[in-house]
Motif scaffolding. Structure first.
Motif, mmCIF file in Angstrom:
data_model
loop_
_atom_site.group_PDB
_atom_site.id
_atom_site.type_symbol
_atom_site.label_atom_id
_atom_site.label_comp_id
_atom_site.label_asym_id
_atom_site.label_seq_id
_atom_site.Cartn_x
_atom_site.Cartn_y
_atom_site.Cartn_z
ATOM 1 N N ASP A 100 -2.302 9.603 -14.178
ATOM 2 C CA ASP A 100 -2.758 8.265 -14.522
ATOM 3 C C ASP A 100 -3.577 7.646 -13.408
ATOM 4 N N ALA A 101 -3.412 8.115 -12.184
ATOM 5 C CA ALA A 101 -4.101 7.520 -11.049
ATOM 6 C C ALA A 101 -5.536 8.008 -10.909
ATOM 7 N N ALA A 149 0.828 -1.203 0.000
ATOM 8 C CA ALA A 149 0.000 0.000 0.000
ATOM 9 C C ALA A 149 0.865 1.255 0.000
ATOM 10 N N LEU A 150 1.946 1.238 0.772
ATOM 11 C CA LEU A 150 2.838 2.404 0.808
ATOM 12 C C LEU A 150 3.537 2.612 -0.531
ATOM 13 N N GLN A 151 3.937 1.517 -1.192
ATOM 14 C CA GLN A 151 4.581 1.638 -2.499
ATOM 15 C C GLN A 151 3.615 2.219 -3.529
ATOM 16 N N GLU A 152 2.366 1.755 -3.497
ATOM 17 C CA GLU A 152 1.377 2.289 -4.432
ATOM 18 C C GLU A 152 1.117 3.766 -4.182
ATOM 19 N N LYS A 153 1.077 4.137 -2.915
ATOM 20 C CA LYS A 153 0.844 5.537 -2.569
ATOM 21 C C LYS A 153 2.012 6.406 -3.038
ATOM 22 N N ALA A 154 3.239 5.916 -2.847
ATOM 23 C CA ALA A 154 4.421 6.671 -3.277
ATOM 24 C C ALA A 154 4.453 6.790 -4.798
ATOM 25 N N ALA A 155 4.097 5.721 -5.504
ATOM 26 C CA ALA A 155 4.083 5.763 -6.967
ATOM 27 C C ALA A 155 3.042 6.757 -7.468
ATOM 28 N N LYS A 156 1.891 6.776 -6.837
ATOM 29 C CA LYS A 156 0.828 7.710 -7.229
ATOM 30 C C LYS A 156 1.281 9.150 -7.006
ATOM 31 N N LYS A 157 1.924 9.392 -5.870
ATOM 32 C CA LYS A 157 2.382 10.738 -5.567
ATOM 33 C C LYS A 157 3.482 11.157 -6.537
ATOM 34 N N ALA A 158 4.384 10.233 -6.885
ATOM 35 C CA ALA A 158 5.458 10.542 -7.821
ATOM 36 C C ALA A 158 4.899 10.850 -9.207
ATOM 37 N N SER A 159 3.879 10.097 -9.627
ATOM 38 C CA SER A 159 3.307 10.350 -10.950
ATOM 39 C C SER A 159 2.583 11.694 -10.984
ATOM 40 N N GLN A 160 1.957 12.063 -9.879
ATOM 41 C CA GLN A 160 1.296 13.366 -9.830
ATOM 42 C C GLN A 160 2.324 14.487 -9.816
#
Length: 67
Positions: free
Chosen positions: A59-60, A42-53
């Motif tokens: 994309d999220a 969950a933390l990795q997905e959250k970090a990836a979403k924040k990085a993409s934003q």
């Protein structure tokens, strides 16, 4: 000094306010190892979403800053 049933009534009111929540998240049926893996994912997905934003892509499905 006696308080009658005030203490008992206060406990009932407090439980009603909290919605009867007990140990939150403890009854999920997972072992500690499984819980760690779930939380890490969950933390990795959250970090990836924040990085993409931060990179300017949305994309999220979040709101983009482009006007």
């Amino acid at each position: 000094m006696t308080r009658g049933n005030q203490r008992e009534r206060d406990r009932e009111r407090a439980q009603a306010r909290s919605g009867g929540k007990g140990a939150k998240g403890k009854d999920d049926g997972l072992t500690p190892e499984q819980r760690r893996e779930r939380d890490a994912k969950a933390l990795q997905e959250k970090a990836a979403k924040k990085a993409s934003q931060a990179a300017g892509t949305s994309d999220a499905g979040g709101k983009s800053n482009k006007k």
